[in-house]
Scaffold this motif. Structure first.
Motif, PDB file in Angstrom:
ATOM      1  N   GLU A 179       0.809  -1.225   0.000  1.00  0.00           N
ATOM      2  CA  GLU A 179       0.000   0.000   0.000  1.00  0.00           C
ATOM      3  C   GLU A 179       0.841   1.273   0.000  1.00  0.00           C
ATOM      4  OE1 GLU A 179      -2.282  -0.991   3.453  1.00  0.00           O
ATOM      5  OE2 GLU A 179      -4.000  -1.622   2.241  1.00  0.00           O
ATOM      6  N   ARG A 180       2.158   1.084  -0.013  1.00  0.00           N
ATOM      7  CA  ARG A 180       3.060   2.256  -0.061  1.00  0.00           C
ATOM      8  C   ARG A 180       3.696   2.286  -1.453  1.00  0.00           C
ATOM      9  NH1 ARG A 180       6.787   0.178   2.353  1.00  0.00           N
ATOM     10  NH2 ARG A 180       8.435   0.241   0.826  1.00  0.00           N
ATOM     11  N   LYS A 181       3.467   3.334  -2.195  1.00  0.00           N
ATOM     12  CA  LYS A 181       3.973   3.362  -3.572  1.00  0.00           C
ATOM     13  C   LYS A 181       4.832   4.600  -3.832  1.00  0.00           C
ATOM     14  CE  LYS A 181       0.764   0.181  -5.703  1.00  0.00           C
ATOM     15  NZ  LYS A 181       0.305  -0.490  -4.515  1.00  0.00           N
ATOM     16  N   ILE A 182       5.754   4.411  -4.774  1.00  0.00           N
ATOM     17  CA  ILE A 182       6.718   5.482  -5.069  1.00  0.00           C
ATOM     18  C   ILE A 182       6.193   6.448  -6.125  1.00  0.00           C
ATOM     19  CG2 ILE A 182       8.930   5.914  -6.199  1.00  0.00           C
ATOM     20  CD1 ILE A 182      10.090   3.609  -4.938  1.00  0.00           C
ATOM     21  N   PHE A 183       6.494   7.725  -5.918  1.00  0.00           N
ATOM     22  CA  PHE A 183       6.185   8.747  -6.928  1.00  0.00           C
ATOM     23  C   PHE A 183       7.403   9.647  -7.092  1.00  0.00           C
ATOM     24  CE2 PHE A 183       2.245   7.142  -5.425  1.00  0.00           C
ATOM     25  CZ  PHE A 183       1.427   7.114  -6.552  1.00  0.00           C
ATOM     26  N   ILE A 184       7.609  10.103  -8.316  1.00  0.00           N
ATOM     27  CA  ILE A 184       8.734  11.014  -8.585  1.00  0.00           C
ATOM     28  C   ILE A 184       8.181  12.255  -9.270  1.00  0.00           C
ATOM     29  CG2 ILE A 184      10.849  11.295  -9.964  1.00  0.00           C
ATOM     30  CD1 ILE A 184      11.772   8.702  -9.023  1.00  0.00           C
ATOM     31  N   THR A 185       8.522  13.433  -8.716  1.00  0.00           N
ATOM     32  CA  THR A 185       7.901  14.662  -9.218  1.00  0.00           C
ATOM     33  C   THR A 185       8.857  15.501 -10.057  1.00  0.00           C
ATOM     34  OG1 THR A 185       8.533  16.100  -7.368  1.00  0.00           O
ATOM     35  CG2 THR A 185       6.588  14.732  -7.039  1.00  0.00           C
ATOM     36  N   GLN A 186      10.099  15.070 -10.216  1.00  0.00           N
ATOM     37  CA  GLN A 186      11.070  15.902 -10.929  1.00  0.00           C
ATOM     38  C   GLN A 186      12.181  15.056 -11.530  1.00  0.00           C
ATOM     39  OE1 GLN A 186      11.975  17.912  -7.282  1.00  0.00           O
ATOM     40  NE2 GLN A 186      14.041  17.073  -7.158  1.00  0.00           N
ATOM     41  N   ARG A 187      12.972  15.666 -12.391  1.00  0.00           N
ATOM     42  CA  ARG A 187      14.217  15.046 -12.862  1.00  0.00           C
ATOM     43  C   ARG A 187      15.302  16.096 -12.790  1.00  0.00           C
ATOM     44  NH1 ARG A 187      12.854  11.366 -18.219  1.00  0.00           N
ATOM     45  NH2 ARG A 187      11.200  10.189 -17.188  1.00  0.00           N
ATOM     46  N   GLY A 188      16.515  15.653 -12.482  1.00  0.00           N
ATOM     47  CA  GLY A 188      17.641  16.574 -12.454  1.00  0.00           C
ATOM     48  C   GLY A 188      17.874  17.151 -11.087  1.00  0.00           C
ATOM     49  N   CYS A 189      19.014  17.828 -10.941  1.00  0.00           N
ATOM     50  CA  CYS A 189      19.382  18.426  -9.668  1.00  0.00           C
ATOM     51  C   CYS A 189      20.375  19.550  -9.980  1.00  0.00           C
ATOM     52  CB  CYS A 189      20.038  17.362  -8.786  1.00  0.00           C
ATOM     53  SG  CYS A 189      20.657  18.014  -7.227  1.00  0.00           S
ATOM     54  N   PRO A 190      20.239  20.713  -9.323  1.00  0.00           N
ATOM     55  CA  PRO A 190      21.148  21.825  -9.621  1.00  0.00           C
ATOM     56  C   PRO A 190      22.497  21.707  -8.915  1.00  0.00           C
ATOM     57  CG  PRO A 190      19.508  22.495  -8.016  1.00  0.00           C
ATOM     58  CD  PRO A 190      19.204  21.066  -8.352  1.00  0.00           C
ATOM     59  N   ASN A 191      22.645  20.736  -8.034  1.00  0.00           N
ATOM     60  CA  ASN A 191      23.897  20.633  -7.263  1.00  0.00           C
ATOM     61  C   ASN A 191      24.900  19.739  -7.981  1.00  0.00           C
ATOM     62  OD1 ASN A 191      22.875  22.152  -4.926  1.00  0.00           O
ATOM     63  ND2 ASN A 191      21.413  20.466  -4.888  1.00  0.00           N
ATOM     64  N   SER A 192      26.130  19.802  -7.519  1.00  0.00           N
ATOM     65  CA  SER A 192      27.186  19.055  -8.210  1.00  0.00           C
ATOM     66  C   SER A 192      27.966  18.180  -7.229  1.00  0.00           C
ATOM     67  CB  SER A 192      28.131  20.034  -8.901  1.00  0.00           C
ATOM     68  OG  SER A 192      27.436  20.733  -9.892  1.00  0.00           O
ATOM     69  N   CYS A 193      27.286  17.519  -6.337  1.00  0.00           N
ATOM     70  CA  CYS A 193      27.962  16.663  -5.352  1.00  0.00           C
ATOM     71  C   CYS A 193      28.835  15.651  -6.114  1.00  0.00           C
ATOM     72  CB  CYS A 193      26.940  15.937  -4.492  1.00  0.00           C
ATOM     73  SG  CYS A 193      25.804  17.081  -3.695  1.00  0.00           S
ATOM     74  N   SER A 194      30.073  15.543  -5.696  1.00  0.00           N
ATOM     75  CA  SER A 194      31.063  14.810  -6.518  1.00  0.00           C
ATOM     76  C   SER A 194      30.815  13.308  -6.578  1.00  0.00           C
ATOM     77  CB  SER A 194      32.459  15.076  -5.967  1.00  0.00           C
ATOM     78  OG  SER A 194      32.540  14.587  -4.643  1.00  0.00           O
ATOM     79  N   TYR A 195      30.043  12.763  -5.624  1.00  0.00           N
ATOM     80  CA  TYR A 195      29.811  11.309  -5.567  1.00  0.00           C
ATOM     81  C   TYR A 195      28.509  10.913  -6.255  1.00  0.00           C
ATOM     82  CZ  TYR A 195      26.929  13.315  -1.982  1.00  0.00           C
ATOM     83  OH  TYR A 195      26.017  14.120  -1.344  1.00  0.00           O
ATOM     84  N   CYS A 196      27.695  11.893  -6.630  1.00  0.00           N
ATOM     85  CA  CYS A 196      26.358  11.594  -7.152  1.00  0.00           C
ATOM     86  C   CYS A 196      26.382  11.592  -8.674  1.00  0.00           C
ATOM     87  CB  CYS A 196      25.379  12.641  -6.632  1.00  0.00           C
ATOM     88  SG  CYS A 196      23.703  12.402  -7.233  1.00  0.00           S
ATOM     89  N   PHE A 197      25.421  10.907  -9.281  1.00  0.00           N
ATOM     90  CA  PHE A 197      25.427  10.795 -10.738  1.00  0.00           C
ATOM     91  C   PHE A 197      24.999  12.075 -11.431  1.00  0.00           C
ATOM     92  CE2 PHE A 197      21.029  10.526 -12.387  1.00  0.00           C
ATOM     93  CZ  PHE A 197      20.360  10.726 -11.185  1.00  0.00           C
ATOM     94  N   HIS A 198      24.349  13.017 -10.705  1.00  0.00           N
ATOM     95  CA  HIS A 198      23.715  14.144 -11.395  1.00  0.00           C
ATOM     96  C   HIS A 198      24.685  15.019 -12.192  1.00  0.00           C
ATOM     97  CE1 HIS A 198      19.496  13.839 -10.629  1.00  0.00           C
ATOM     98  NE2 HIS A 198      19.663  13.694  -9.322  1.00  0.00           N
TER      99      HIS A 198
END
Ligand code: B12
Length: 523
Positions: A179-198
């Motif tokens: 009964e718990r379901k995932i939703f995603i409201t956006q794509r992308g990220c303005p930050n540049s964290c060095s370990y993240c794929f964005h």
């Protein structure tokens, strides 16, 4: 291969994971719009290969992240042998390591967003057209490899329509019934964290501006999707898996205004510390937010802001944690131990930060320098990274592929972390305890039991928020029940093989309220 009177039959082959795959749903939606047929075969499942053969797929599709790529390459070789179908790989690993096109059995590798690219590939395949110039793909044709650029990013997420949930829920019962379901409201990220794929996806694959890269769906579009899902499937809790839910203040205000009127379900979110305000937290709480995750990553300023490029202050971490706690929302923190150049004391400081912020549920990972991320270059330049993706573990929360002087102590600290956050009187002993390597199995068991207990607390919160609180949701009762069932399932898995894995996953889906969580005893 293709039948003259028909569309392509696409088959996603997908391991069961602790959460449904939104990427596959979006792809399915685009493929179906282009007239193709789509199905998912989950693994492991009884007679799965017979089911694959019966479906007679034209195209085999794999969505792969680094760590499970070897599994899918091997699976593909096996399935291709019996079906002769065309194979296509996508998602983060394919995007960042497109050289995998050279592997035996791989026909096409999709880089970046796949909706239009995959639909076009299938339509061209159906018509028997040349594929070699197809944007987004590294592709094999006539014994040669063609490397094509990506097409522009989807400019408005709404033009994609809603993700086709049936492609997952029709074939994966545990995803449909939970009964718990995932939703995603956006794509992308303005930050540049060095370990993240964005930053790698944005700057190295797409060379896109922030405006092109960061896209948010309108509040109305999101609410409409949730309403529709609620009409078609069991839905009592909404799990927003956006990397930063509070990326836009005006969006948040509109969301908080409309949510109780239109949806009124409990939910949880991931927030960015330096965007989290007291007013936001009070509003989120009022409209049903029960739990929030904040990424701390590291207490040391140099590590957090220079090595990881997180760009938030310690003050941001303290104040955002306070706002979450004061609003009565459960606080989960995320940290990344094992930064290059970090000392053991730096890691212990991160532990202290969690104690000071009164974190309810700390999640602790060990750094994996994924392909094409800046942290990967950094560790490579320092000569401390493994150079083969094939050595990456499937999960990032057990071992690290970065070499550290204090590696064993680090792995012990990782196991002690949640225990000490919960029992801070142990803190003073940590520098001593991490050196007792003969206790590492004991630490692992305490870690597993502690994280399971924290999950039981989260379960109670979920039960309360959905009106299902009972004797069985008392954390201790839930913990004893789930832990004993998991131990039995694990023992059966060890002694009788993989057929109990699905039962274990089902238990996880039905009783956990978290994803990306440490999979404690199941590991
Ligand atoms: C939800 C999520 C999960 C869920 C579901 C995962 C899934 N496979 O869908 C769960 C909780 C299970 C999970 C687990 C893990 N995750 Co995760 N997860 C995410 C998250 C937050 C969102 C994914 C998502 O739904 N995006 C939205 C959809 C629309 O985009 P998408 O999935 O990228 O799909 C698009 C394209 O990639 C492409 N595409 C995808 N598949 C295919 C297939 C074909 C054939 C084609 C043509 C195209 C294509 O087209 C899609 C539509 O445009 C991302 C971060 C992010 N913001 O994307 C991390 C992310 C994918 N996860 C990551 C990691 C590391 C993990 C774990 C290893 C963590 C762990 N436990 O240790 C595991 C690995 C599990 C696994 N084997 O997949 C990394 C992957 C890094 C890498 N280089 O591989 C990411 C990128 C996070 C990060 N910040 O770096 N994760």
């Amino acid at each position: 291969m293709s039948r003259p009177d028909t569309h392509m039959r696409v088959l996603f082959l997908q391991k069961y994971l602790p959460a449904e795959m939104i990427g596959i749903m979006y792809l399915s939606s685009a493929l179906k719009k282009a007239g193709h047929e789509v199905k998912t075969q989950f693994l492991p499942e009884k007679h799965w290969l017979d089911k694959v053969k019966d479906y007679k797929p034209d195209v085999l599709a794999y969505s792969i992240t680094t760590g499970d790529h070897l599994y899918y390459l091997e699976l593909n070789r096996r399935v291709k042998e019996v079906t002769g179908a065309y194979s296509v790989f996508g998602n983060s690993h394919a995007t960042f390591v497109p050289e995998m096109i050279e592997e035996e059995g791989v026909d096409a590798v999709c880089r970046g967003e796949g909706e239009y690219a995959f639909a076009e590939l299938c339509t061209k395949l159906e018509k028997g057209l040349l594929l070699r110039r197809l944007k987004n793909f590294w592709i094999k044709e006539d014994g040669k490899i063609y490397k094509n650029p990506v097409r522009p990013l989807v400019s408005s997420l709404e033009e994609l329509g809603f993700p086709d949930r049936s492609v997952i829920y029709d074939y994966g019962e545990c995803y449909r019934t939970v009964e718990r379901k995932i939703f995603i409201t956006q794509r992308g990220c303005p930050n540049s964290c060095s370990y993240c794929f964005h930053h790698a996806w944005r700057d190295k694959v797409y060379h896109a501006s922030m405006k092109q890269y960061v896209r948010k769906r309108s509040v109305d579009h999101v609410l409409e999707e949730i309403k529709l899902v609620g009409e078609q499937y069991p839905l009592k809790f909404v799990h927003f898996l956006d990397d930063i839910f509070n990326i836009k203040d005006s969006w948040m205000e509109e969301f908080c205004e409309k949510w109780p009127r239109e949806i009124n379900l409990p939910f949880d979110v991931i927030l960015r510390t330096n965007l989290t305000t007291e007013k936001q937290m009070q509003n989120l709480k009022k409209v049903g937010c029960v739990s929030a995750r904040l990424a701390f990553e590291a207490a040391n300023d140099q590590i957090r802001n220079v090595v990881y490029r997180k760009n938030v202050t310690l003050d941001d971490i303290h104040s955002s944690s306070r706002h979450v706690k004061e609003a009565g929302i459960r606080l989960t923190s995320l940290q990344l131990l094992g930064a290059p150049g970090g000392t053991l004391q730096d890691e212990i400081d991160t532990l202290k930060l969690n104690i000071d912020c009164k974190v309810d549920h700390p999640w602790v990972s060990l750094l994996q320098p994924y392909a094409m991320t800046d942290i990967n270059e950094y560790t490579k330049n320092q000569g401390i990274a493994v150079d083969a993706w094939d050595q990456f573990p499937e999960k990032f929360n057990r071992t690290t592929t970065v070499h550290h002087k204090h590696r064993k102590e680090l792995e012990n600290l990782h196991k002690l972390f949640p225990v000490v956050v919960r029992f801070p009187f142990l803190f003073r002993m940590v520098p001593f305890l991490v050196k007792l390597h003969f206790l590492k199995h004991f630490y692992l068991v305490s870690y597993a039991l502690m994280t399971e207990y924290m999950t039981s607390e989260q379960n109670q919160l979920w039960a309360k928020s959905t009106g299902k609180n009972s004797f069985l949701s008392i954390p201790f009762v839930d913990w004893v029940r789930r832990t004993s069932v998991k131990i039995v399932l694990r023992a059966q898995e060890v002694f009788f093989g993989k057929k109990f894995r699905k039962a274990a996953l089902k238990l996880k889906m039905s009783s956990d309220t978290v994803v990306h969580a440490d999979e404690a005893i199941e590991n």
